[in-house]
Design a protein around this motif. Structure first.
Motif, mmCIF file in Angstrom:
data_model
loop_
_atom_site.group_PDB
_atom_site.id
_atom_site.type_symbol
_atom_site.label_atom_id
_atom_site.label_comp_id
_atom_site.label_asym_id
_atom_site.label_seq_id
_atom_site.Cartn_x
_atom_site.Cartn_y
_atom_site.Cartn_z
ATOM 1 N N ALA A 154 0.815 -1.124 0.030
ATOM 2 C CA ALA A 154 0.459 0.062 0.146
ATOM 3 C C ALA A 154 0.964 1.351 0.012
ATOM 4 O O ALA A 154 2.483 1.031 -0.309
ATOM 5 N N PRO A 155 0.662 2.335 -0.660
ATOM 6 C CA PRO A 155 1.477 3.454 -0.939
ATOM 7 C C PRO A 155 1.207 4.073 0.440
ATOM 8 O O PRO A 155 0.305 4.235 1.306
ATOM 9 N N LYS A 156 1.729 5.468 0.445
ATOM 10 C CA LYS A 156 1.684 6.686 1.312
ATOM 11 C C LYS A 156 0.992 7.260 1.279
ATOM 12 O O LYS A 156 1.059 7.994 0.039
ATOM 13 N N VAL A 157 -0.343 7.535 2.105
ATOM 14 C CA VAL A 157 -1.642 8.462 1.970
ATOM 15 C C VAL A 157 -1.043 9.210 2.588
ATOM 16 O O VAL A 157 -1.611 9.416 4.030
ATOM 17 N N VAL A 158 -1.311 10.923 2.217
ATOM 18 C CA VAL A 158 -1.611 11.818 2.711
ATOM 19 C C VAL A 158 -2.819 13.033 2.561
ATOM 20 O O VAL A 158 -2.953 13.375 1.088
ATOM 21 N N ASP A 159 -2.783 13.842 2.853
ATOM 22 C CA ASP A 159 -3.855 13.963 3.316
ATOM 23 C C ASP A 159 -3.437 16.066 2.692
ATOM 24 O O ASP A 159 -2.506 16.257 3.951
ATOM 25 N N LEU A 160 -3.621 16.448 1.353
ATOM 26 C CA LEU A 160 -2.634 18.163 0.932
ATOM 27 C C LEU A 160 -3.723 18.850 1.071
ATOM 28 O O LEU A 160 -3.808 19.885 0.147
ATOM 29 N N THR A 161 -5.138 18.946 1.569
ATOM 30 C CA THR A 161 -6.296 20.250 1.582
ATOM 31 C C THR A 161 -5.564 21.625 1.668
ATOM 32 O O THR A 161 -5.732 22.233 0.792
ATOM 33 N N ARG A 162 -4.538 21.583 3.159
ATOM 34 C CA ARG A 162 -4.133 22.809 3.776
ATOM 35 C C ARG A 162 -3.108 23.475 2.382
ATOM 36 O O ARG A 162 -3.124 24.953 2.152
ATOM 37 N N GLU A 163 -2.895 22.676 1.727
ATOM 38 C CA GLU A 163 -2.100 22.691 0.203
ATOM 39 C C GLU A 163 -2.822 23.106 -0.389
ATOM 40 O O GLU A 163 -1.747 23.746 -1.704
ATOM 41 N N GLY A 164 -3.574 22.518 -1.103
ATOM 42 C CA GLY A 164 -4.156 23.378 -2.100
ATOM 43 C C GLY A 164 -4.648 22.019 -2.749
ATOM 44 O O GLY A 164 -4.886 22.027 -4.055
ATOM 45 N N PHE A 165 -4.601 20.778 -2.399
ATOM 46 C CA PHE A 165 -4.109 19.620 -3.550
ATOM 47 C C PHE A 165 -4.814 18.627 -2.805
ATOM 48 O O PHE A 165 -4.032 17.532 -1.996
#
Length: 249
Positions: A154-165
């Motif tokens: 499984a891949p690394k999954v991150v939340d980048l909402t604050r960064e605009g993505f």
């Protein structure tokens, strides 16, 4: 044949119309709708242009040998089963060995333009599909477990909402005959496909531009990442920087 959904969803039928999947009556109805709706006509033109671009720039993939027989067996068209022989058992052993070594073969390859072309082709296919993801969710705790059992890791999954993505989901792509995880992020109206390919060595960052799409690659923790989008190079760099800096926990 595909029956049409409500008129407000006519745009969903454009792909079926261009593929010749609508019956004559529904095709004619959609043609009238396209004539009367400039936005729908623009959707048809842009979809056709994308299809033409893929056909002109990317080689067609041949179906694997034996695919027809496997499909026929799966749907019950082939009911006879030959008795296994020593030669068949030997061939099966070779097949298992080849499949087991698939990831090794993939990770031992040097950085090549072919890899960039494959990830761009997968991105284009996702754009043409009804949805660019197999699992649609903005929750990384939903997306990451979905890959379990579908890819070797499984891949690394991150939340980048604050960064605009913001994260919108994930899918499984195939690179070098090996299933690999691809995460899908969004920046305004642009999609970003991020494919994680197992790697045994650290390669320098790489950048490619193929068929009007930017592709950016980097290595991190035994994984070779490829980000593909129609975003400008600087925006794609910002995405890569944000992803690398984010803590998956």
């Amino acid at each position: 044949m595909i029956a049409p959904p409500p008129r407000s969803d006519n745009s969903l039928l454009v792909h079926g119309y261009l593929d010749g999947e609508l019956d004559p009556a529904h095709a004619l109805e959609l043609e009238h709708a396209i004539t009367a709706d400039a936005a729908l006509a623009a959707e048809r033109d842009s979809t056709q242009a994308l299809r033409d671009l893929i056909r002109d720039r990317l080689a067609r993939e041949r179906a694997p040998a034996g695919l027809r027989s496997r499909i026929e067996s799966a749907v019950g068209l082939r009911r006879t089963r030959p008795r296994p022989s020593w030669s068949m058992l030997a061939a099966a052993s070779v097949l298992v060995a080849v499949m087991a070594s698939g990831t090794t073969w993939l990770t031992m390859q040097p950085l090549q333009t072919e890899t960039a072309e494959m990830v761009v082709a997968d991105h284009l296919r996702a754009l043409m599909a009804p949805q660019p993801t197999d699992v649609s969710s903005t929750d990384r705790h939903t997306v990451k477990p979905w890959f379990n059992g579908r890819v070797p890791q499984a891949p690394k999954v991150v939340d980048l909402t604050r960064e605009g993505f913001p994260l919108i989901g994930g899918r499984v792509d195939v690179i070098g005959h090996v299933p690999v995880p691809t995460l899908v992020y969004r920046h305004n109206q642009h999609l970003i496909s991020l494919t994680a390919i197992p790697a045994t060595s650290v390669n320098a960052p790489a950048r490619r531009t193929i068929a009007g799409f930017n592709a950016l690659a980097w290595s991190d923790n035994a994984v070779r990442y490829w980000a593909v989008s129609d975003l400008g190079a600087s925006d794609l760099d910002s995405f890569a920087k944000a992803f690398r800096a984010a803590d998956p926990e």
